[in-house]
Design a protein around this motif. Structure first.
Motif, PDB file in Angstrom:
ATOM      1  N   ALA A   1       0.848  -1.248   0.429  1.00 39.25           N
ATOM      2  CA  ALA A   1      -0.120   0.104   0.204  1.00 39.25           C
ATOM      3  C   ALA A   1       0.549   1.454  -0.331  1.00 39.25           C
ATOM      4  O   ALA A   1       2.315   1.178   1.031  1.00 39.25           O
ATOM      5  N   ARG A   2       0.538   2.744  -0.825  1.00 32.18           N
ATOM      6  CA  ARG A   2       1.306   3.248  -0.578  1.00 32.18           C
ATOM      7  C   ARG A   2       1.157   3.805   0.762  1.00 32.18           C
ATOM      8  O   ARG A   2       0.620   3.878   1.688  1.00 32.18           O
ATOM      9  N   PRO A   3       2.848   3.991   0.862  1.00 32.98           N
ATOM     10  CA  PRO A   3       3.112   4.011   2.380  1.00 32.98           C
ATOM     11  C   PRO A   3       2.278   6.090   2.998  1.00 32.98           C
ATOM     12  O   PRO A   3       2.269   7.187   2.201  1.00 32.98           O
ATOM     13  N   ALA A   4       0.970   5.348   4.212  1.00 34.03           N
ATOM     14  CA  ALA A   4       0.613   7.270   4.029  1.00 34.03           C
ATOM     15  C   ALA A   4       1.644   7.766   5.124  1.00 34.03           C
ATOM     16  O   ALA A   4       2.935   7.203   5.512  1.00 34.03           O
ATOM     17  N   TYR A   5       1.452   8.586   5.144  1.00 40.40           N
ATOM     18  CA  TYR A   5       1.882  10.135   5.397  1.00 40.40           C
ATOM     19  C   TYR A   5       1.899   9.972   6.751  1.00 40.40           C
ATOM     20  O   TYR A   5       1.043  10.362   7.528  1.00 40.40           O
ATOM     21  N   GLN A   6       3.282  10.688   7.525  1.00 43.35           N
ATOM     22  CA  GLN A   6       3.635  10.944   9.082  1.00 43.35           C
ATOM     23  C   GLN A   6       2.922  12.497   8.766  1.00 43.35           C
ATOM     24  O   GLN A   6       2.574  13.095   8.011  1.00 43.35           O
ATOM     25  N   ASP A   7       2.959  12.484  10.672  1.00 40.21           N
ATOM     26  CA  ASP A   7       2.520  13.649  10.729  1.00 40.21           C
ATOM     27  C   ASP A   7       3.749  15.447  10.894  1.00 40.21           C
ATOM     28  O   ASP A   7       3.153  16.341  10.215  1.00 40.21           O
ATOM     29  N   ASP A   8       4.969  14.202  10.905  1.00 41.19           N
ATOM     30  CA  ASP A   8       6.095  15.022  10.845  1.00 41.19           C
ATOM     31  C   ASP A   8       6.531  15.995   9.419  1.00 41.19           C
ATOM     32  O   ASP A   8       6.327  15.252   8.169  1.00 41.19           O
TER      33      ASP A   8
ATOM     34  N   ARG B   1       9.162  16.407   7.739  1.00 39.05           N
ATOM     35  CA  ARG B   1      10.374  15.876   6.777  1.00 39.05           C
ATOM     36  C   ARG B   1       9.504  14.575   6.243  1.00 39.05           C
ATOM     37  O   ARG B   1       9.542  14.586   5.099  1.00 39.05           O
ATOM     38  N   ASP B   2       8.844  14.269   7.094  1.00 38.14           N
ATOM     39  CA  ASP B   2       7.623  13.235   5.548  1.00 38.14           C
ATOM     40  C   ASP B   2       6.991  13.638   4.491  1.00 38.14           C
ATOM     41  O   ASP B   2       6.989  12.443   3.790  1.00 38.14           O
TER      42      ASP B   2
ATOM     43  N   PHE C   1      17.374   4.366  -6.286  1.00 30.55           N
ATOM     44  CA  PHE C   1      16.155   4.235  -5.608  1.00 30.55           C
ATOM     45  C   PHE C   1      15.028   2.780  -5.073  1.00 30.55           C
ATOM     46  O   PHE C   1      14.279   2.794  -3.826  1.00 30.55           O
ATOM     47  N   ARG C   2      16.369   2.055  -4.968  1.00 38.24           N
ATOM     48  CA  ARG C   2      15.480   0.617  -3.450  1.00 38.24           C
ATOM     49  C   ARG C   2      15.283   1.323  -2.319  1.00 38.24           C
ATOM     50  O   ARG C   2      14.075   1.168  -1.654  1.00 38.24           O
ATOM     51  N   ASP C   3      15.859   2.392  -1.386  1.00 35.16           N
ATOM     52  CA  ASP C   3      15.814   2.511  -0.328  1.00 35.16           C
ATOM     53  C   ASP C   3      14.782   3.987   0.231  1.00 35.16           C
ATOM     54  O   ASP C   3      14.502   4.326   1.214  1.00 35.16           O
ATOM     55  N   VAL C   4      14.243   4.633  -1.187  1.00 30.79           N
ATOM     56  CA  VAL C   4      13.664   5.524  -0.982  1.00 30.79           C
ATOM     57  C   VAL C   4      11.688   5.386  -0.460  1.00 30.79           C
ATOM     58  O   VAL C   4      11.486   4.372  -0.638  1.00 30.79           O
ATOM     59  N   LYS C   5      11.833   5.693   0.341  1.00 30.58           N
ATOM     60  CA  LYS C   5      10.880   6.006   0.835  1.00 30.58           C
ATOM     61  C   LYS C   5       9.493   6.159  -0.137  1.00 30.58           C
ATOM     62  O   LYS C   5       8.442   5.170  -0.776  1.00 30.58           O
ATOM     63  N   ARG C   6       9.695   6.890  -0.928  1.00 28.76           N
ATOM     64  CA  ARG C   6       8.189   6.813  -2.204  1.00 28.76           C
ATOM     65  C   ARG C   6       8.687   7.645  -3.274  1.00 28.76           C
ATOM     66  O   ARG C   6       9.612   8.509  -3.044  1.00 28.76           O
ATOM     67  N   VAL C   7       8.723   6.978  -4.593  1.00 27.49           N
ATOM     68  CA  VAL C   7       9.127   7.987  -5.615  1.00 27.49           C
ATOM     69  C   VAL C   7       7.575   8.184  -6.628  1.00 27.49           C
ATOM     70  O   VAL C   7       6.918   7.410  -6.765  1.00 27.49           O
ATOM     71  N   ALA C   8       7.802   9.299  -7.114  1.00 33.31           N
ATOM     72  CA  ALA C   8       6.979   9.645  -7.870  1.00 33.31           C
ATOM     73  C   ALA C   8       7.823   9.836  -9.641  1.00 33.31           C
ATOM     74  O   ALA C   8       8.636   9.868  -9.282  1.00 33.31           O
ATOM     75  N   TRP C   9       7.743   9.142 -10.807  1.00 31.00           N
ATOM     76  CA  TRP C   9       8.223   9.529 -12.111  1.00 31.00           C
ATOM     77  C   TRP C   9       7.487  10.140 -12.978  1.00 31.00           C
ATOM     78  O   TRP C   9       6.269   9.954 -13.704  1.00 31.00           O
TER      79      TRP C   9
ATOM     80  N   GLU D   1      21.136   9.912  -4.184  1.00 30.26           N
ATOM     81  CA  GLU D   1      22.831  11.188  -3.874  1.00 30.26           C
ATOM     82  C   GLU D   1      22.064  13.373  -2.519  1.00 30.26           C
ATOM     83  O   GLU D   1      22.357  12.860  -1.905  1.00 30.26           O
ATOM     84  N   GLY D   2      21.663  12.857  -3.938  1.00 25.26           N
ATOM     85  CA  GLY D   2      20.854  14.443  -3.666  1.00 25.26           C
ATOM     86  C   GLY D   2      19.667  13.946  -2.563  1.00 25.26           C
ATOM     87  O   GLY D   2      19.756  15.732  -1.738  1.00 25.26           O
ATOM     88  N   ILE D   3      18.864  13.310  -2.667  1.00 25.89           N
ATOM     89  CA  ILE D   3      18.254  13.910  -1.235  1.00 25.89           C
ATOM     90  C   ILE D   3      18.293  12.891  -0.567  1.00 25.89           C
ATOM     91  O   ILE D   3      18.261  14.065   0.850  1.00 25.89           O
ATOM     92  N   ARG D   4      18.950  12.609  -0.171  1.00 29.40           N
ATOM     93  CA  ARG D   4      19.914  12.256   1.172  1.00 29.40           C
ATOM     94  C   ARG D   4      20.916  12.923   1.198  1.00 29.40           C
ATOM     95  O   ARG D   4      20.381  13.326   2.993  1.00 29.40           O
ATOM     96  N   SER D   5      21.818  13.493   0.772  1.00 24.55           N
ATOM     97  CA  SER D   5      21.841  15.456   1.680  1.00 24.55           C
ATOM     98  C   SER D   5      21.423  16.013   1.997  1.00 24.55           C
ATOM     99  O   SER D   5      21.836  16.962   2.387  1.00 24.55           O
ATOM    100  N   MET D   6      19.908  15.792   2.088  1.00 22.61           N
ATOM    101  CA  MET D   6      18.889  17.096   2.518  1.00 22.61           C
ATOM    102  C   MET D   6      18.779  16.905   3.178  1.00 22.61           C
ATOM    103  O   MET D   6      17.738  17.604   3.953  1.00 22.61           O
ATOM    104  N   GLY D   7      18.428  16.001   3.734  1.00 24.33           N
ATOM    105  CA  GLY D   7      17.660  14.713   5.104  1.00 24.33           C
ATOM    106  C   GLY D   7      16.074  14.815   4.025  1.00 24.33           C
ATOM    107  O   GLY D   7      15.778  15.146   4.861  1.00 24.33           O
ATOM    108  N   ILE D   8      15.833  14.140   3.090  1.00 25.07           N
ATOM    109  CA  ILE D   8      14.327  14.752   2.687  1.00 25.07           C
ATOM    110  C   ILE D   8      14.438  12.985   2.237  1.00 25.07           C
ATOM    111  O   ILE D   8      15.396  12.234   1.060  1.00 25.07           O
ATOM    112  N   PRO D   9      13.063  12.916   2.075  1.00 23.60           N
ATOM    113  CA  PRO D   9      12.741  10.906   2.067  1.00 23.60           C
ATOM    114  C   PRO D   9      12.429  10.598   0.390  1.00 23.60           C
ATOM    115  O   PRO D   9      12.223   9.682   0.019  1.00 23.60           O
TER     116      PRO D   9
END
Length: 308
Positions: free
Chosen positions: A32-39, A41-42, A99-107, A73-81
């Motif tokens: 299932a599409r991971p639901a957004y957390q309240d914080d 950053r997510d 992108f294997r360990d990226v939380k959400r990917v749009a294309w 690498e770019g998103i990791r450097s910014m702290g963006i999931p």
């Protein structure tokens, strides 16, 4: 025999490679599409480009050339999931491994033309079967007012000229919602295109990412957002955050990145936007003041929640 036992038994007969493929498919099917957390950053995304698309000596935006950096690498450097992959061609499995360990990917499903949509659609739809973290598609540079000079932008019955016809867009949205797991169809919209004629298209997308093209227009960010909400009062929205002045083709000053982020923070805490989307990954390793400011801002405010 349950489904897992069936797969194990069949694998013994047909070989372990088949089981790996079946498990990969089933994960994509069942995830299932991971639901957004309240914080906050997510709910942060980043616009992803391959290095060399905008930067370098032949680039039209005067972005300095720097070491190559991947989107992941770019998103990791910014702290963006989360990342939006903006790419004009097809991608192989080796490329997608980042992108294997990226939380959400749009294309991206279109790069501003009907031709690009027809070229990309089959490939991007195919990614649904192999990327369980694929959560949606993007229609980039969707509206094409330049194709019809003199078009009446105040019309609410004649749709604005666009990369897809309204029939194509409606069909695409129906195909998206009919898929076995939830995916979002998203659209890029620039503040200088805000007018009643875009409303027919907004009905057939799930999310809008709202962008300011010219750095000078950041001064009007509050008025432009109010204008947008008058056209789309309830549309889920990601506010685009530029870290380079693409309209002015120059480095963006800290004053302007700060103004964008402060206003976006207010909108988020008020519940008026779903999150933010930063532009773009090739800027992340160039030592730019706006990028450094954004990175520090994310570290400071990433745990903030709505209403707090």
């Amino acid at each position: 025999m349950d489904r897992r036992d069936f797969l194990k038994t069949t694998s013994a007969l047909m070989g372990g490679g088949w089981l790996a493929a079946a498990n990969s498919w089933s994960r994509a099917e069942e995830a299932a599409r991971p639901a957004y957390q309240d914080d906050l950053r997510d709910r942060l995304w980043m616009w992803g480009h391959d290095s060399g698309v905008y930067d370098g000596p032949n680039g039209i935006y005067n972005i300095p050339l720097g070491p190559s950096i991947s989107m992941a690498e770019g998103i990791r450097s910014m702290g963006i999931p989360n990342v939006c992959v903006i790419r004009g061609g097809v991608s192989d499995a080796d490329y997608r491994e980042q992108f294997r360990d990226v939380k959400r990917v749009a294309w991206n499903l279109s790069s501003g033309s009907n031709e690009s949509y027809r070229t990309l659609k089959d490939h991007v739809f195919g990614l649904r079967e192999t990327m369980p973290n694929l959560t949606g598609y993007y229609l980039d540079d969707f509206f094409r007012f330049g194709d019809r000079p003199g078009f009446d932008r105040n019309s609410e019955t004649v749709a604005a000229p666009a990369a897809l016809s309204m029939d194509e867009l409606k069909q695409l949205h129906e195909e998206t919602t009919a898929y076995r797991r939830r995916l979002d169809l998203s659209m890029v919209l620039y503040t200088h295109l805000l007018c009643p004629a875009i409303k027919p298209a907004l009905r057939h997308v799930d999310v809008v990412s709202l962008w300011i093209w010219d750095g000078a227009d950041i001064e009007k960010i509050e008025a432009n957002f109010r204008k947008y909400r008058a056209l789309a009062p309830d549309k889920p929205t990601l506010l685009g955050i530029y870290m380079w002045d693409f309209g002015g083709r120059k480095e963006l000053g800290v004053k302007f990145i700060a103004k964008q982020l402060d206003y976006a923070h207010t909108l988020f805490k008020e519940g008026q936007i779903e999150g933010m989307i930063f532009h773009c990954t090739p800027l992340c390793n160039k030592g730019l003041a706006a990028v450094d400011y954004a990175r520090d801002w994310i570290a400071k405010h990433g745990d903030d929640r709505r209403g707090r």
